[in-house]
Design a protein around this motif. Structure first.
Motif, PDB file in Angstrom:
ATOM      1  N   ASN A 136      24.170  59.494  66.662  1.00 24.52           N
ATOM      2  CA  ASN A 136      23.727  58.159  66.316  1.00 24.52           C
ATOM      3  C   ASN A 136      22.240  58.180  66.100  1.00 24.52           C
ATOM      4  O   ASN A 136      21.499  58.626  66.976  1.00 24.52           O
ATOM      5  CB  ASN A 136      24.102  57.183  67.458  1.00 24.52           C
ATOM      6  CG  ASN A 136      23.742  55.758  67.126  1.00 24.52           C
ATOM      7  OD1 ASN A 136      23.395  55.427  65.993  1.00 24.52           O
ATOM      8  ND2 ASN A 136      23.806  54.896  68.132  1.00 24.52           N
ATOM      9  N   ASN A 137      21.814  57.707  64.900  1.00 20.11           N
ATOM     10  CA  ASN A 137      20.392  57.513  64.731  1.00 20.11           C
ATOM     11  C   ASN A 137      19.608  58.828  64.747  1.00 20.11           C
ATOM     12  O   ASN A 137      18.568  58.919  65.380  1.00 20.11           O
ATOM     13  CB  ASN A 137      19.941  56.628  65.903  1.00 20.11           C
ATOM     14  CG  ASN A 137      18.796  55.728  65.540  1.00 20.11           C
ATOM     15  OD1 ASN A 137      18.143  55.950  64.523  1.00 20.11           O
ATOM     16  ND2 ASN A 137      18.546  54.742  66.369  1.00 20.11           N
ATOM     17  N   SER A 153      26.489  58.280  62.671  1.00 21.49           N
ATOM     18  CA  SER A 153      26.198  56.876  62.481  1.00 21.49           C
ATOM     19  C   SER A 153      24.696  56.729  62.272  1.00 21.49           C
ATOM     20  O   SER A 153      23.908  57.196  63.103  1.00 21.49           O
ATOM     21  CB  SER A 153      26.725  56.137  63.712  1.00 21.49           C
ATOM     22  OG  SER A 153      25.983  55.011  63.985  1.00 21.49           O
TER      23      SER A 153
HETATM   24  C1  NAG Z   1      23.448  53.552  67.714  1.00 25.45           C
HETATM   25  O1  NAG Z   1      22.248  53.307  68.421  1.00 25.45           O
HETATM   26  C2  NAG Z   1      21.761  51.993  68.251  1.00 25.45           C
HETATM   27  C3  NAG Z   1      20.443  51.904  68.987  1.00 25.45           C
HETATM   28  O2  NAG Z   1      19.583  52.927  68.588  1.00 25.45           O
HETATM   29  C4  NAG Z   1      22.777  50.992  68.801  1.00 25.45           C
HETATM   30  O3  NAG Z   1      22.327  49.690  68.580  1.00 25.45           O
HETATM   31  C5  NAG Z   1      24.115  51.217  68.098  1.00 25.45           C
HETATM   32  O4  NAG Z   1      25.098  50.389  68.686  1.00 25.45           O
HETATM   33  C6  NAG Z   1      24.560  52.658  68.204  1.00 25.45           C
HETATM   34  N1  NAG Z   1      25.754  52.871  67.391  1.00 25.45           N
HETATM   35  C7  NAG Z   1      26.806  53.585  67.797  1.00 25.45           C
HETATM   36  C8  NAG Z   1      27.936  53.709  66.846  1.00 25.45           C
HETATM   37  O5  NAG Z   1      26.842  54.111  68.894  1.00 25.45           O
END
Ligand code: NAG
Ligand code: NAG
Ligand code: NAG
Ligand code: NAG
Ligand code: NAG
Ligand code: NAG
Ligand code: NAG
Ligand code: NAG
Length: 448
Positions: free
Chosen positions: A304-305, A333
């Motif tokens: 993620n990120n 993601s």
């Molecule tokens: C990814 O990280 C962001 C914060 O950096 C968060 O808001 C989001 O829910 C996360 N997405 C997933 C799919 O875990």
């Protein structure tokens, strides 16, 4: 010498018939004393049940108040732990131990456990670090097995070292810390190493590093530091083989897992990565060096990120190879570039010249890579003279996070392989494998 011996022997054999002793070897012959029995090692108990010993740092004078220096107490506790087989050094919960740079050296008796339930914190005074050190806590030359376990924390206090990116200053010590930033926890030259349960956070540089280790298990642990902290790799592997990293959460400012030269048989699975730069092989081949990496699997990973997803980066001018790499079931993601091969890696401000040599990359498969990207779904930039070959893409489904002007199509340069199922988006730029090129590159592989 031998002929003199022989001559002497013949003369003596002539004189002293029927006695068979060898003058050339004092340890044999009729006058030899029986072999002395090996003296038993201090703690090897005669009964089959092992001598379990527990060495608590509090009993060695550690204060655990977060202010007094407990380094000596830790070293003293280690000295006793090291001498006893199947022993445990305990760092109890409910305390904060301030520890300077420290090396837990072997060789030691086998099967040592380092039970970390409390918190260990790094000093933030520039004085404690001298002109700069490569590591803070080091376990070295433990060939009989070492296991770090517990629910404790290793706190690197990295903010004292990191530039505050927003204010463009250093937070605590206004740039007084030495240039060389330490790795928080490093294992060197050890066999059968386990790290489990603990948290390592805010390391000045890499969090957990293995150098020249074999049979490494990392699981159920956490790395945590800000996404903008510089060079704070989660787990950094170098010259290490037979490594398994699983059920672990890695958030940091650089690669979640970085696999460097000399690594093979490395398996990463069930890992959460982000923020961070993804899971990377390399960078390899810097300064025209040879690098060899093979037999790596990365599966069931959520990102993620992150900057990249799964990435291979090599410098121009290097040699060697990266072979048999499998990335599967990677859920991305908000990842900038989920699938990334960069054979033109060039870090820092210097421009890198084009060189004719490169590492050869082959047998790289991507399967079930799904989710959202923010810049480019697939980037395969391979060397002109050493194209990547035998790349396989299967079941790829990558969608832009939002349609915008800065989204790029898949890119390939000298990348050969096969698409095994329709991919989203299509990766038309991958060229079909060319047997002639494969055979030439295989013949040139200096790693075999
Ligand atoms: C990814 O990280 C962001 C914060 O950096 C968060 O808001 C989001 O829910 C996360 N997405 C997933 C799919 O875990
Ligand atoms: C003496 O004999 C022992 C046992 O056979 C052997 O290991 C050793 O190398 C010999 N030493 C010499 C000087 O020949
Ligand atoms: C077990 O270890 C302790 C501490 O090292 C030692 O005092 C004791 O003698 C050992 N016991 C045996 C049976 O070896
Ligand atoms: C590694 O150490 C553990 C515990 O100390 C032990 O049970 C295991 O047999 C060792 N494994 C190897 C491969 O030596
Ligand atoms: C951590 O482990 C210690 C000893 O094993 C235990 O006493 C303590 O309650 C645990 N703490 C947490 C937060 O789980
Ligand atoms: C994971 O580690 C935590 C301590 O950090 C512990 O409480 C928990 O039982 C461990 N889980 C497994 C499955 O080992
Ligand atoms: C280096 O090679 C790449 C790919 O062949 C090419 O696009 C680039 O212009 C070259 N750069 C220089 C400085 O020659
Ligand atoms: C490509 O890789 C596969 C395994 O991933 C291997 O079985 C096959 O022989 C390779 N083909 C070539 C042409 O190297």
């Amino acid at each position: 010498m031998r002929s003199k011996c022989l001559l002497l022997f013949l003369i003596i054999a002539f004189l002293v018939t029927s006695t068979n002793f060898d003058l050339c070897n004092a340890t044999r012959g009729p006058h030899q004393h029986p072999e002395p029995k090996p003296t038993p090692k201090p703690n090897s108990s005669p009964n089959p049940s092992p001598n379990k010993s527990i060495f608590n740092v509090l009993e060695y004078g550690a204060k655990g108040n977060g202010a007094s220096d407990d380094t000596k107490a830790f070293l003293d506790a280690w000295a006793d732990t090291c001498k006893a087989a199947v022993s445990t050094m305990v760092v109890p919960s409910g305390y904060r131990f301030l520890i300077g740079p420290i090396s837990f050296m072997g060789p030691c008796q086998p099967k040592i456990v380092f039970q970390l339930d409390g918190k260990i914190i790094a000093p933030t005074s520039p004085k404690a670090w001298g002109s700069g050190l490569l590591q803070w806590i080091e376990f070295k030359k433990l060939e009989g097995g070492i296991r770090i376990q517990g629910n404790g924390t290793i706190e690197g206090q990295g903010s004292a070292w990191w530039p505050n990116l927003k204010l463009n200053t250093y937070q605590d010590n206004a740039g007084k810390m030495p240039q060389t930033r330490p790795t928080a926890l490093r294992f060197y030259g050890s066999y059968n190493v386990t790290v489990t349960g603990i948290t390592i956070q805010n390391s000045p540089q890499f969090h957990l590093k293995f150098d020249n280790c074999q049979a490494v298990q990392v699981f159920n642990m956490t790395v945590s530091s800000p996404g903008d902290s510089p060079n704070t790799d989660g787990i950094h592997l170098q010259n290490s083989v037979d490594v398994s990293i699983h059920h672990t959460t890695l958030s940091c400012g650089d690669d979640c897992v970085s696999i460097q030269t000399g690594c093979s048989n490395v398996h990463v699975h069930n890992v959460d990565c982000g923020p961070g730069h993804g899971i990377s092989i390399g960078s390899l081949g810097k300064g025209k060096t040879q690098a060899c990496v093979s037999d790596i699997t990365v599966r069931n990973v959520r990102m993620n990120n992150t900057l990249a997803g799964v990435r291979i980066k090599t410098w121009q001018g290097g040699s060697g190879s990266v072979r048999n790499i499998k990335f599967s079931n990677i859920q991305v993601s908000e990842v900038k570039t989920p699938i990334d091969i960069d054979q033109f890696y060039c870090d820092g401000p210097n421009h890198c010249k084009n060189e004719s040599s490169a590492l050869a990359l082959s047998q790289i498969s991507y399967e079930k890579i799904k989710g959202t990207y923010t810049v480019q779904p697939v980037y395969l930039a391979c060397s002109d003279n050493f194209p990547c070959y035998n790349i396989s893409l299967t079941d790829i489904e990558l969608k832009p996070l939002q349609e915008n002007l800065h989204i790029y199509d898949p890119y390939c340069w000298d990348a050969y392989g096969e698409l095994h199922a329709p991919t989203i988006p299509p990766v038309d730029c991958l060229q079909s494998d060319n047997r002639k090129i494969n055979e030439r590159l295989l013949a040139q592989d200096s790693c075999k």
